[in-house]
Structure formats: structure tokens, C-alpha cells
Motif scaffolding. Sequence first.
Motif, mmCIF file in Angstrom:
data_model
loop_
_atom_site.group_PDB
_atom_site.id
_atom_site.type_symbol
_atom_site.label_atom_id
_atom_site.label_comp_id
_atom_site.label_asym_id
_atom_site.label_seq_id
_atom_site.Cartn_x
_atom_site.Cartn_y
_atom_site.Cartn_z
ATOM 1 N N SER A 273 20.755 -39.888 -51.338
ATOM 2 C CA SER A 273 21.990 -40.090 -50.584
ATOM 3 C C SER A 273 23.163 -40.087 -51.558
ATOM 4 O O SER A 273 22.966 -40.160 -52.772
ATOM 5 C CB SER A 273 21.941 -41.406 -49.804
ATOM 6 N N GLY A 274 24.355 -40.010 -50.994
ATOM 7 C CA GLY A 274 25.555 -40.091 -51.819
ATOM 8 C C GLY A 274 26.244 -38.770 -52.094
ATOM 9 O O GLY A 274 27.327 -38.750 -52.681
ATOM 10 N N GLY A 275 25.645 -37.672 -51.687
ATOM 11 C CA GLY A 275 26.293 -36.386 -51.872
ATOM 12 C C GLY A 275 27.469 -36.231 -50.921
ATOM 13 O O GLY A 275 27.704 -37.062 -50.041
ATOM 14 N N GLY A 276 28.216 -35.165 -51.122
ATOM 15 C CA GLY A 276 29.356 -34.910 -50.252
ATOM 16 C C GLY A 276 30.368 -34.013 -50.912
ATOM 17 O O GLY A 276 30.078 -33.347 -51.915
ATOM 18 N N GLY B 73 4.607 -39.385 -62.373
ATOM 19 C CA GLY B 73 3.714 -40.431 -62.830
ATOM 20 C C GLY B 73 2.616 -39.850 -63.690
ATOM 21 O O GLY B 73 2.676 -38.684 -64.093
ATOM 22 N N ALA B 74 1.586 -40.631 -63.945
ATOM 23 C CA ALA B 74 0.491 -40.176 -64.804
ATOM 24 C C ALA B 74 -0.242 -38.980 -64.196
ATOM 25 O O ALA B 74 -0.700 -38.084 -64.911
ATOM 26 C CB ALA B 74 -0.472 -41.319 -65.060
ATOM 27 N N ASN B 75 -0.341 -38.969 -62.868
ATOM 28 C CA ASN B 75 -1.138 -37.936 -62.205
ATOM 29 C C ASN B 75 -0.425 -37.240 -61.049
ATOM 30 O O ASN B 75 -1.025 -36.358 -60.426
ATOM 31 C CB ASN B 75 -2.443 -38.543 -61.680
ATOM 32 N N HIS B 76 0.806 -37.644 -60.770
ATOM 33 C CA HIS B 76 1.466 -37.106 -59.586
ATOM 34 C C HIS B 76 2.928 -36.817 -59.878
ATOM 35 O O HIS B 76 3.569 -37.472 -60.698
ATOM 36 C CB HIS B 76 1.374 -38.091 -58.413
ATOM 37 N N VAL B 77 3.426 -35.826 -59.135
ATOM 38 C CA VAL B 77 4.842 -35.468 -59.180
ATOM 39 C C VAL B 77 5.336 -35.383 -57.752
ATOM 40 O O VAL B 77 4.663 -34.815 -56.880
ATOM 41 C CB VAL B 77 5.048 -34.110 -59.886
ATOM 42 N N TYR B 78 6.522 -35.934 -57.524
ATOM 43 C CA TYR B 78 7.097 -35.925 -56.183
ATOM 44 C C TYR B 78 8.550 -35.477 -56.246
ATOM 45 O O TYR B 78 9.244 -35.729 -57.242
ATOM 46 C CB TYR B 78 7.020 -37.315 -55.547
ATOM 47 N N TRP B 79 8.989 -34.850 -55.159
ATOM 48 C CA TRP B 79 10.376 -34.401 -55.026
ATOM 49 C C TRP B 79 10.984 -34.961 -53.745
ATOM 50 O O TRP B 79 10.314 -35.093 -52.728
ATOM 51 C CB TRP B 79 10.435 -32.873 -54.933
ATOM 52 N N GLY B 80 12.260 -35.242 -53.809
ATOM 53 C CA GLY B 80 13.013 -35.532 -52.606
ATOM 54 C C GLY B 80 13.494 -34.241 -51.971
ATOM 55 O O GLY B 80 13.285 -33.143 -52.498
ATOM 56 N N ARG B 81 14.172 -34.378 -50.823
ATOM 57 C CA ARG B 81 14.652 -33.205 -50.094
ATOM 58 C C ARG B 81 16.010 -32.723 -50.590
ATOM 59 O O ARG B 81 16.426 -31.617 -50.257
ATOM 60 C CB ARG B 81 14.725 -33.511 -48.604
ATOM 61 N N GLY B 82 16.693 -33.551 -51.327
ATOM 62 C CA GLY B 82 17.966 -33.140 -51.905
ATOM 63 C C GLY B 82 19.181 -33.625 -51.140
ATOM 64 O O GLY B 82 19.106 -33.932 -49.948
ATOM 65 N N THR B 83 20.300 -33.667 -51.847
ATOM 66 C CA THR B 83 21.583 -34.013 -51.257
ATOM 67 C C THR B 83 22.619 -33.037 -51.812
ATOM 68 O O THR B 83 22.633 -32.737 -53.004
ATOM 69 C CB THR B 83 21.962 -35.476 -51.541
ATOM 70 N N GLN B 84 23.476 -32.546 -50.930
ATOM 71 C CA GLN B 84 24.430 -31.511 -51.308
ATOM 72 C C GLN B 84 25.663 -32.119 -51.972
ATOM 73 O O GLN B 84 26.234 -33.089 -51.465
ATOM 74 C CB GLN B 84 24.866 -30.731 -50.067
ATOM 75 N N VAL B 85 26.065 -31.534 -53.079
ATOM 76 C CA VAL B 85 27.309 -31.899 -53.751
ATOM 77 C C VAL B 85 28.228 -30.678 -53.725
ATOM 78 O O VAL B 85 27.835 -29.596 -54.173
ATOM 79 C CB VAL B 85 27.054 -32.357 -55.196
ATOM 80 N N ARG C 50 28.473 -40.940 -56.639
ATOM 81 C CA ARG C 50 27.300 -41.683 -57.102
ATOM 82 C C ARG C 50 26.146 -41.356 -56.174
ATOM 83 O O ARG C 50 26.174 -41.694 -54.994
ATOM 84 C CB ARG C 50 27.558 -43.181 -57.091
ATOM 85 N N LEU C 51 25.134 -40.718 -56.734
ATOM 86 C CA LEU C 51 23.942 -40.389 -55.975
ATOM 87 C C LEU C 51 22.925 -41.514 -56.106
ATOM 88 O O LEU C 51 22.804 -42.142 -57.159
ATOM 89 C CB LEU C 51 23.321 -39.088 -56.470
ATOM 90 N N SER C 52 22.180 -41.735 -55.035
ATOM 91 C CA SER C 52 21.102 -42.713 -55.027
ATOM 92 C C SER C 52 19.822 -42.047 -54.555
ATOM 93 O O SER C 52 19.862 -41.124 -53.738
ATOM 94 C CB SER C 52 21.423 -43.880 -54.096
ATOM 95 N N CYS C 53 18.708 -42.521 -55.062
ATOM 96 C CA CYS C 53 17.398 -42.054 -54.615
ATOM 97 C C CYS C 53 16.522 -43.280 -54.419
ATOM 98 O O CYS C 53 16.184 -43.957 -55.391
ATOM 99 C CB CYS C 53 16.781 -41.111 -55.634
ATOM 100 N N ALA C 54 16.183 -43.530 -53.170
ATOM 101 C CA ALA C 54 15.326 -44.658 -52.838
ATOM 102 C C ALA C 54 13.884 -44.177 -52.740
ATOM 103 O O ALA C 54 13.577 -43.258 -51.970
ATOM 104 C CB ALA C 54 15.771 -45.274 -51.517
ATOM 105 N N ALA C 55 13.019 -44.794 -53.514
ATOM 106 C CA ALA C 55 11.617 -44.400 -53.555
ATOM 107 C C ALA C 55 10.760 -45.410 -52.806
ATOM 108 O O ALA C 55 11.023 -46.611 -52.835
ATOM 109 C CB ALA C 55 11.139 -44.292 -54.999
ATOM 110 N N SER C 56 9.723 -44.899 -52.152
ATOM 111 C CA SER C 56 8.743 -45.759 -51.507
ATOM 112 C C SER C 56 7.376 -45.113 -51.626
ATOM 113 O O SER C 56 7.257 -43.884 -51.758
ATOM 114 C CB SER C 56 9.100 -45.991 -50.036
#
Length: 115
Positions: A7-10, A99-111, A19-25
Motif C-alpha cells: 500500500s501507499g502508492g499513488g 526465506g530459507a526455502n521460499h520466495v514470495y511476491w506481493g501484487r504491487g502498488t503503482q507509483v 511511503r510504501l508499506s508491505c504487510a506480511a502474513s
Amino acid sequence: QVQLVESGGGLVQPGGSLRLSCAASGISFRLYNMAWYRQAPGKQRELVARIFSGGAWHYADFVKGRFIISRDNANNTVYLQMDSLGPDDPAVYFCHARGANHVYWGRGTQVTVSS
């Protein structure tokens, strides 16, 4: 289920800030190296900044001291403070977790940078 939500794009004027933020879960956030990448139309995705699990960081040369990456392990969030935005900065900005065994991506935010 792992989620990285940016979030935070625009739209910002040249010289402005975002200021961009990325909330991980779904991950043990504190164990992951986190990064921001960006991709402009017709260009390859490129690394902007990375912050390691131990707190060290790395920036792409084009950042030139304008951006700051930080992380809040208590809230599972990584930030990218971007100042002095210019004509080369418009892109979709993606959050990345490795991480040690995994990679993850978010969907992105436009700037977008425009007067």
C-alpha cells in the motif's frame, strides 16, 4: 496462506515523497529477508532495496540516498520511504520476501510521478 499486501502508492509531483508499506502474513516475518522491487512498462523488474533479517540493508545505485527501507518485526511490515521522486521512478513497486526455502511476491502498488 502467505500474503504480502503493498500500500501507499499513488500520484506524486516531481520532487515529492511517498511511503510504501508491505504487510506480511503467513510467514515468520523476522526470519525473512525483505525487499522492494519495481517494474516500469517495457522494462525488467529491478531491485530497489533489501533489508536482511538481521537488519542490514542494500540499495540499488539509482536510489542515490533518496530512499530508506525499514522493517517492523512486531507488526510484520516493511516500509520504503521514497523522497525526491523523479521521472525515472514511476513503476509498479513489488514487495518480496525470501526465506530459507521460499520466495514470495506481493501484487504491487503503482507509483506515478507527474506534475
